[in-house]
Scaffold this motif. Structure first.
Motif, PDB file in Angstrom:
ATOM      1  N   THR A 288       0.826  -1.222   0.000  1.00  0.00           N
ATOM      2  CA  THR A 288       0.000   0.000   0.000  1.00  0.00           C
ATOM      3  C   THR A 288       0.857   1.268   0.000  1.00  0.00           C
ATOM      4  O   THR A 288       0.324   2.371  -0.151  1.00  0.00           O
ATOM      5  CB  THR A 288      -0.914   0.046   1.242  1.00  0.00           C
ATOM      6  N   VAL A 289       2.152   1.107   0.169  1.00  0.00           N
ATOM      7  CA  VAL A 289       3.020   2.274   0.399  1.00  0.00           C
ATOM      8  C   VAL A 289       3.473   2.914  -0.907  1.00  0.00           C
ATOM      9  O   VAL A 289       4.097   2.251  -1.750  1.00  0.00           O
ATOM     10  CB  VAL A 289       4.258   1.859   1.226  1.00  0.00           C
ATOM     11  N   ASP A 290       3.167   4.200  -1.056  1.00  0.00           N
ATOM     12  CA  ASP A 290       3.727   5.014  -2.135  1.00  0.00           C
ATOM     13  C   ASP A 290       5.053   5.574  -1.616  1.00  0.00           C
ATOM     14  O   ASP A 290       5.084   6.544  -0.861  1.00  0.00           O
ATOM     15  CB  ASP A 290       2.762   6.150  -2.493  1.00  0.00           C
ATOM     16  N   ARG A 291       6.152   4.966  -1.997  1.00  0.00           N
ATOM     17  CA  ARG A 291       7.439   5.270  -1.381  1.00  0.00           C
ATOM     18  C   ARG A 291       7.977   6.645  -1.777  1.00  0.00           C
ATOM     19  O   ARG A 291       8.647   7.312  -0.984  1.00  0.00           O
ATOM     20  CB  ARG A 291       8.421   4.138  -1.684  1.00  0.00           C
ATOM     21  N   ALA A 292       7.698   7.059  -2.996  1.00  0.00           N
ATOM     22  CA  ALA A 292       8.119   8.405  -3.395  1.00  0.00           C
ATOM     23  C   ALA A 292       7.385   9.452  -2.562  1.00  0.00           C
ATOM     24  O   ALA A 292       7.976  10.449  -2.123  1.00  0.00           O
ATOM     25  CB  ALA A 292       7.842   8.615  -4.875  1.00  0.00           C
ATOM     26  N   ALA A 293       6.082   9.233  -2.323  1.00  0.00           N
ATOM     27  CA  ALA A 293       5.328  10.165  -1.492  1.00  0.00           C
ATOM     28  C   ALA A 293       5.838  10.148  -0.052  1.00  0.00           C
ATOM     29  O   ALA A 293       5.864  11.178   0.622  1.00  0.00           O
ATOM     30  CB  ALA A 293       3.844   9.807  -1.530  1.00  0.00           C
ATOM     31  N   MET A 294       6.259   8.969   0.412  1.00  0.00           N
ATOM     32  CA  MET A 294       6.807   8.868   1.771  1.00  0.00           C
ATOM     33  C   MET A 294       8.065   9.727   1.922  1.00  0.00           C
ATOM     34  O   MET A 294       8.316  10.304   2.981  1.00  0.00           O
ATOM     35  CB  MET A 294       7.127   7.412   2.097  1.00  0.00           C
ATOM     36  N   VAL A 295       8.874   9.804   0.872  1.00  0.00           N
ATOM     37  CA  VAL A 295      10.065  10.642   0.920  1.00  0.00           C
ATOM     38  C   VAL A 295       9.665  12.092   1.198  1.00  0.00           C
ATOM     39  O   VAL A 295      10.288  12.786   2.006  1.00  0.00           O
ATOM     40  CB  VAL A 295      10.866  10.535  -0.391  1.00  0.00           C
ATOM     41  N   ASP A 296       8.576  12.545   0.559  1.00  0.00           N
ATOM     42  CA  ASP A 296       8.129  13.923   0.771  1.00  0.00           C
ATOM     43  C   ASP A 296       7.521  14.105   2.159  1.00  0.00           C
ATOM     44  O   ASP A 296       7.781  15.095   2.837  1.00  0.00           O
ATOM     45  CB  ASP A 296       7.117  14.302  -0.304  1.00  0.00           C
ATOM     46  N   PHE A 297       6.708  13.131   2.602  1.00  0.00           N
ATOM     47  CA  PHE A 297       6.057  13.249   3.905  1.00  0.00           C
ATOM     48  C   PHE A 297       7.055  13.152   5.055  1.00  0.00           C
ATOM     49  O   PHE A 297       7.037  13.936   6.001  1.00  0.00           O
ATOM     50  CB  PHE A 297       5.026  12.132   4.081  1.00  0.00           C
ATOM     51  N   VAL A 298       7.913  12.157   4.993  1.00  0.00           N
ATOM     52  CA  VAL A 298       8.730  11.793   6.152  1.00  0.00           C
ATOM     53  C   VAL A 298      10.072  12.523   6.184  1.00  0.00           C
ATOM     54  O   VAL A 298      10.560  12.903   7.240  1.00  0.00           O
ATOM     55  CB  VAL A 298       8.957  10.261   6.183  1.00  0.00           C
ATOM     56  N   THR A 299      10.684  12.721   5.008  1.00  0.00           N
ATOM     57  CA  THR A 299      12.003  13.369   4.987  1.00  0.00           C
ATOM     58  C   THR A 299      11.930  14.801   4.465  1.00  0.00           C
ATOM     59  O   THR A 299      12.966  15.434   4.307  1.00  0.00           O
ATOM     60  CB  THR A 299      12.999  12.588   4.108  1.00  0.00           C
ATOM     61  N   GLU A 300      10.725  15.275   4.178  1.00  0.00           N
ATOM     62  CA  GLU A 300      10.524  16.605   3.593  1.00  0.00           C
ATOM     63  C   GLU A 300      11.291  16.752   2.286  1.00  0.00           C
ATOM     64  O   GLU A 300      11.774  17.830   1.936  1.00  0.00           O
ATOM     65  CB  GLU A 300      10.930  17.693   4.600  1.00  0.00           C
ATOM     66  N   GLY A 301      11.411  15.653   1.576  1.00  0.00           N
ATOM     67  CA  GLY A 301      12.079  15.668   0.279  1.00  0.00           C
ATOM     68  C   GLY A 301      13.570  15.424   0.343  1.00  0.00           C
ATOM     69  O   GLY A 301      14.209  15.239  -0.690  1.00  0.00           O
ATOM     70  N   PHE A 302      14.143  15.379   1.545  1.00  0.00           N
ATOM     71  CA  PHE A 302      15.585  15.196   1.687  1.00  0.00           C
ATOM     72  C   PHE A 302      15.884  13.743   2.066  1.00  0.00           C
ATOM     73  O   PHE A 302      16.370  13.456   3.159  1.00  0.00           O
ATOM     74  CB  PHE A 302      16.146  16.158   2.728  1.00  0.00           C
ATOM     75  N   GLY A 303      15.556  12.854   1.171  1.00  0.00           N
ATOM     76  CA  GLY A 303      15.780  11.438   1.424  1.00  0.00           C
ATOM     77  C   GLY A 303      15.604  10.654   0.147  1.00  0.00           C
ATOM     78  O   GLY A 303      15.537  11.222  -0.943  1.00  0.00           O
ATOM     79  N   SER A 304      15.507   9.351   0.281  1.00  0.00           N
ATOM     80  CA  SER A 304      15.314   8.487  -0.884  1.00  0.00           C
ATOM     81  C   SER A 304      14.409   7.323  -0.491  1.00  0.00           C
ATOM     82  O   SER A 304      14.359   6.932   0.677  1.00  0.00           O
ATOM     83  CB  SER A 304      16.660   7.981  -1.401  1.00  0.00           C
ATOM     84  N   PRO A 305      13.694   6.749  -1.458  1.00  0.00           N
ATOM     85  CA  PRO A 305      12.764   5.660  -1.127  1.00  0.00           C
ATOM     86  C   PRO A 305      13.483   4.421  -0.624  1.00  0.00           C
ATOM     87  O   PRO A 305      14.584   4.098  -1.058  1.00  0.00           O
ATOM     88  CB  PRO A 305      12.082   5.375  -2.482  1.00  0.00           C
ATOM     89  N   GLY A 306      12.843   3.721   0.297  1.00  0.00           N
ATOM     90  CA  GLY A 306      13.355   2.457   0.798  1.00  0.00           C
ATOM     91  C   GLY A 306      12.658   1.289   0.139  1.00  0.00           C
ATOM     92  O   GLY A 306      11.641   1.451  -0.552  1.00  0.00           O
ATOM     93  N   ASN A 307      13.207   0.094   0.390  1.00  0.00           N
ATOM     94  CA  ASN A 307      12.708  -1.107  -0.284  1.00  0.00           C
ATOM     95  C   ASN A 307      12.488  -2.246   0.710  1.00  0.00           C
ATOM     96  O   ASN A 307      12.527  -3.410   0.336  1.00  0.00           O
ATOM     97  CB  ASN A 307      13.732  -1.534  -1.346  1.00  0.00           C
ATOM     98  N   ASP A 308      12.317  -1.878   1.990  1.00  0.00           N
ATOM     99  CA  ASP A 308      12.084  -2.834   3.074  1.00  0.00           C
ATOM    100  C   ASP A 308      13.315  -3.684   3.400  1.00  0.00           C
ATOM    101  O   ASP A 308      13.198  -4.723   4.058  1.00  0.00           O
ATOM    102  CB  ASP A 308      10.874  -3.729   2.794  1.00  0.00           C
ATOM    103  N   THR A 309      14.489  -3.264   2.936  1.00  0.00           N
ATOM    104  CA  THR A 309      15.741  -3.856   3.401  1.00  0.00           C
ATOM    105  C   THR A 309      16.503  -2.770   4.158  1.00  0.00           C
ATOM    106  O   THR A 309      16.291  -1.584   3.912  1.00  0.00           O
ATOM    107  CB  THR A 309      16.619  -4.376   2.248  1.00  0.00           C
TER     108      THR A 309
END
Length: 517
Positions: free
Chosen positions: A299-320
């Motif tokens: 269910t996770v939109d990982r690109a959107a999570m980068v914006d929500f959680v890191t305020e855009g200063f991060g990169s998507p994760g892959n559960d590793t």
């Protein structure tokens, strides 16, 4: 909400990092000697004893004053420091380190193998309370073969010892000081580092000057470094923009925009392995069913999570737990949201009408709550009814951490793959929060730990990452970038992804730098 693709973002981050760290034109590679660097930190430097430092400003000062046997390069590999070389037995249980000849402490006394032995005996003594005790590897015994040869005997095969000996608290101090009482190092510094202590005002400023007896006659390039304490982050950033300071080692995302727009300032940004995750109790319903964990991950939109959680200063994760900042990262296919598949998996797991769960998030740092709220909204279309419960951090640590079955975690990057896996995901992990207890994963990590061959080791870690990717003991939706800034006249500085390593002995000042001190 802006959308961004994972590979594009990593490429952009890498490009930004390259711009930030290059500094000089290609033809101007020879560092200038001399000058005073003024670097700011956001906390007091309360501890000078390098064996017990705890926060980044203390690590920075300790690194100026002391040396280890090895040190950590920006690519997370070990390079010689006081030890000029090392060898290991075939079974990886005995390591021999050769010290440079002619090493001296700042008081003029020689630094020899017995000092190394005494230092590690102090680190491994619980009474010292050194954080290095749990992080330098399975050391059973340390012995001096002669004045320049140290032998480490391990309790188990371990391929990462040269890297773990670069740990922030594993700095060599004189045996005589240890014998007389380590409290002497609370106000004095007797190391072998590139700089010597000039003055120490913990809440205001620490000044160090070049150590002319440093083992590398070319470095450090600077005459002096002033470490200035700025408890107010906004004031710290304003000082750099005004040119009153030269370097900020770390800065929060909220100030990064100002730094990017400032004239004469280079905003620094480097991808790191720091992450927030959602931990599942894999030994309890409903998360003991891998299909439920996989469904929520879908269910996770990982690109959107980068914006929500890191305020855009991060990169998507892959559960590793590894990303490209780690040496043995495996580039697995980027996960994408698939609500239809998530619904199907949830139904197969016995929840055709959906599933209710309470996700707990500590109030520190704020990104934990941001992640929890974002996940709640993303998971709704698949049938997950998630209630987000926030609580004070102290309550979380007491009641939830390592006990709960559905909560948000937050972790710094470690120096090696083994360190992060052994901290969080093996069955005997120090913080086995997910209780995943996967024997195949354990076997891969243990084999990799005892393997020297680079290709074989990489293959083992790749298989371990595939297991995490598939079985999802926790959801890791995003990694944080580390942020900092410098004036343009600062040369040779690289923002280290570990966050606790600085390497300021490689820094020099350009001809346009202000004259200080």
């Amino acid at each position: 909400m802006p959308s961004i693709h994972r590979r594009d973002f990593l490429a952009a981050s890498a490009a930004l990092g390259c711009l930030a760290v290059s500094g000089l034109p290609a033809f101007a590679q020879t560092p200038r000697r001399g000058g005073t660097l003024r670097v700011s930190v956001d906390q007091a430097v309360a501890k000078l004893n390098p064996l017990v430092t705890r926060v980044n400003p203390e690590y920075l000062v300790a690194e100026l004053l002391y040396s280890g046997l090895t040190r950590l390069k920006v690519d997370m590999s070990a390079e010689p420091d006081l030890a000029e070389s090392w060898t290991n037995s075939a079974d990886l249980t005995e390591w021999t380190f050769a010290l440079r000849k002619g090493l001296t402490f700042h008081d003029g006394s020689p630094c020899t193998a017995p000092d190394v032995v005494a230092t590690f005996e102090a680190i491994l003594d619980a009474k010292t309370a050194s954080p290095a005790r749990q992080n330098v590897g399975p050391i059973a015994k340390v012995a001096a073969k002669d004045d320049t040869t140290v032998v480490f005997t391990l309790s188990a095969p371990f391929a990462d010892l040269p890297v773990t000996l670069a740990y922030t608290n594993a700095k060599i101090v004189p045996a005589a000081v240890i014998k007389g009482g380590l409290e002497k190092l609370d106000r004095q510094a007797i190391g072998t580092g590139p700089f010597k202590l000039v003055s120490f005002e913990p809440e205001r400023q620490i000044v160090v000057a070049r150590n002319d007896a440093y083992y590398d006659k070319a470095r450090p390039y600077l005459d002096k470094i002033e470490v200035v304490v700025f408890p107010d982050v906004s004031a710290e950033v304003s000082a750099l923009i005004a040119g009153d300071t030269d370097l900020i080692s770390t800065t929060p995302p909220t100030e990064f925009g100002r730094l990017q727009k400032a004239s004469g300032v280079k905003a620094l940004r480097v991808p790191s392995g720091q992450f927030c995750n959602v931990n599942f109790g894999c030994d309890q319903k409903p998360f003991n069913d891998v299909r439920v964990r996989q469904a929520l991950a879908l269910t996770v939109d990982r690109a959107a999570m980068v914006d929500f959680v890191t305020e855009g200063f991060g990169s998507p994760g892959n559960d590793t737990a590894l990303n490209p900042a780690y040496r043995f990262y495996a580039d697995l296919p980027a996960k994408k949201a698939d609500i239809a598949k998530a619904k199907a998996l949830l139904a197969e797991a016995g929840y055709p009408k959906g599933l209710e769960a309470t996700l707990i998030a500590s109030d520190r740092p704020g990104q934990r709550t941001q992640l929890a709220v974002a996940l709640r909204e993303m998971a709704k279309p698949a049938g997950f009814d998630i209630k987000v419960e926030t609580m004070p951090h102290a309550t979380y640590l007491d009641q939830v951490w390592k006990k709960g079955s559905f909560y948000v975690g937050f972790y710094n990057m470690q120096a090696t793959a083994d360190a992060i896996f052994s901290l969080l995901y093996t069955s005997n992990a120090a913080w086995n929060e997910t209780r995943w207890n996967n024997a195949a994963f354990d076997k891969l990590v243990f084999e990799a730990r005892a393997t020297v061959d680079e290709a074989k080791r990489r293959a083992l870690y790749a298989e371990a990452q595939k297991l995490m990717y598939t079985e999802v003991p926790s959801i890791i939706p995003a990694f944080f970038d580390l942020l900092g800034a410098q004036r343009e006249w600062v040369q040779g500085y690289e923002l280290h992804p570990r966050g606790a390593v600085f390497r300021l002995d490689f820094v020099s000042l350009g001809a346009n730098a202000p004259k200080r001190g």
